[in-house]
Write a protein that holds these residues in place. Structure first.
Motif, PDB file in Angstrom:
ATOM      1  N   ILE A  67      -4.864   6.750   1.011  1.00  0.00           N
ATOM      2  CA  ILE A  67      -5.695   5.146   0.439  1.00  0.00           C
ATOM      3  C   ILE A  67      -7.011   5.694   0.550  1.00  0.00           C
ATOM      4  O   ILE A  67      -7.425   6.071   1.525  1.00  0.00           O
ATOM      5  N   CYS A  89     -10.970   3.510  -0.278  1.00  0.00           N
ATOM      6  CA  CYS A  89     -11.650   2.359  -0.653  1.00  0.00           C
ATOM      7  C   CYS A  89     -12.516   2.439  -1.996  1.00  0.00           C
ATOM      8  O   CYS A  89     -12.724   1.494  -2.575  1.00  0.00           O
ATOM      9  N   ALA A 146     -13.264   3.391  -5.537  1.00  0.00           N
ATOM     10  CA  ALA A 146     -12.617   3.711  -6.732  1.00  0.00           C
ATOM     11  C   ALA A 146     -12.896   4.907  -7.411  1.00  0.00           C
ATOM     12  O   ALA A 146     -11.862   5.976  -7.756  1.00  0.00           O
ATOM     13  N   HIS A 170      -3.329   4.799  -3.562  1.00  0.00           N
ATOM     14  CA  HIS A 170      -3.823   3.472  -3.574  1.00  0.00           C
ATOM     15  C   HIS A 170      -5.334   3.639  -3.274  1.00  0.00           C
ATOM     16  O   HIS A 170      -5.721   4.030  -2.375  1.00  0.00           O
ATOM     17  N   VAL A 171      -5.791   2.531  -4.115  1.00  0.00           N
ATOM     18  CA  VAL A 171      -7.350   2.295  -3.885  1.00  0.00           C
ATOM     19  C   VAL A 171      -7.409   0.957  -3.163  1.00  0.00           C
ATOM     20  O   VAL A 171      -6.802  -0.011  -3.836  1.00  0.00           O
ATOM     21  N   GLY A 172      -7.784   0.816  -1.951  1.00  0.00           N
ATOM     22  CA  GLY A 172      -7.947  -0.676  -1.218  1.00  0.00           C
ATOM     23  C   GLY A 172      -8.490   0.034   0.270  1.00  0.00           C
ATOM     24  O   GLY A 172      -8.761   1.002   0.525  1.00  0.00           O
ATOM     25  N   ASP A 173      -8.240  -1.104   0.987  1.00  0.00           N
ATOM     26  CA  ASP A 173      -8.586  -1.142   2.381  1.00  0.00           C
ATOM     27  C   ASP A 173      -7.400  -0.263   3.233  1.00  0.00           C
ATOM     28  O   ASP A 173      -6.361  -1.153   3.257  1.00  0.00           O
ATOM     29  N   PRO A 186       0.867  -0.221   1.007  1.00  0.00           N
ATOM     30  CA  PRO A 186       1.033  -1.558   0.969  1.00  0.00           C
ATOM     31  C   PRO A 186       2.630  -1.984   0.918  1.00  0.00           C
ATOM     32  O   PRO A 186       3.049  -2.909   1.305  1.00  0.00           O
TER      33      PRO A 186
END
Ligand code: SAH
Length: 225
Positions: free
Chosen positions: A123, A125, A127, A148-151, A157
């Motif tokens: 992961i 954050c 992009a 996964h791009v995110g927090d 997820p």
């Protein structure tokens, strides 16, 4: 000199550059990794094979095997080779492990995890960083990685469980989703402490009745945001 001559001299230089970088990589493994006590054969072999220069901008190619962290895009860093080796060693990865990584960064650590385990979920954050890392990792033909791009503080997820979790950004406490996504007997390694200060790289192990924690070394990571 004609364009053609230029191209052929460029082409002639490439194997020399590759050979020089390989010598520097092997020296890094001897002097920074093995000499400091990391002798796990799988970790040493993977570090001797993985070209760190691929994860850096061309301007930093000559620094690829220097003994320190280096800047990457967006003010982030690629960790010092010794710290990457130490974290990888202490994870005690096995070929059947599922690993969660928080903070893909350049993807250098991700590549090692992918070489030493069954599946890596990573992961990031930013992009832009995530896309660049993915490009490098696909060029290396590493196919056992999910991105996964995110927090990362929210965990993966679709949930775990993961055999191992590695966190590459400083945090005061392990986030609750990481602990709940770690399988019993699993190991989590994270730099624990305040951002912009020295942190303690810490190993957490999930036992039958909770977690034990052991300090590994003092370190400095960019903050988890
Ligand atoms: N091991 C990496 C270094 C990662 S630096 C390497 O060798 O390249 C830490 C990374 O964590 C940075 O790329 C940063 O953008 C990312 N990061 C920080 N906070 C995050 C968060 N909450 N979720 C996901 N990634 C995060």
């Amino acid at each position: 000199m004609s364009t053609q001559d230029n191209q052929s001299s460029e082409a002639r230089r490439e194997p020399e550059i590759a050979a020089r970088l390989r010598r520097l990589r092997h020296a890094m493994v001897r002097e920074q990794i093995i000499a400091r006590g990391i002798t796990n054969a799988r970790v040493v072999r993977a570090m001797a094979r993985l070209p760190r220069e691929l994860f850096l901008s061309d301007a930093l190619m000559d620094e690829a095997y220097s003994d320190g962290a280096l800047p990457s895009m967006d003010g982030q860093t690629i960790s010092q080779p010794y710290i990457v080796a130490l974290m990888t060693d202490r994870l005690r990865l096995e070929p059947n492990h599922r690993v969660l990584e928080i903070g893909t960064g350049t993807g250098y650590q991700t590549a090692l995890l992918a070489m030493l385990s069954k599946r890596v979920c990573t992961i990031e954050c930013h992009a832009g960083l995530a896309a660049r890392a993915r490009d490098c990792l696909e060029r290396l033909n590493l196919k056992n990685i999910e991105y996964h791009v995110g927090d990362g503080a929210l965990g993966w997820p679709d949930g775990g469980p993961f055999d191992r979790i590695i966190v590459s950004a400083a945090t005061e406490h392990p986030a609750a989703p990481w602990l709940s996504q770690l399988r019993a007997g699993g190991i989590l390694i994270a730099p624990i402490g305040r951002a912009n200060d020295v942190q303690t790289l810490t190993l957490f192990r999930r036992g039958g009745f909770g977690f034990t924690s052991h300090p590994i070394i003092q370190c400095r990571f960019v903050p988890l945001v």
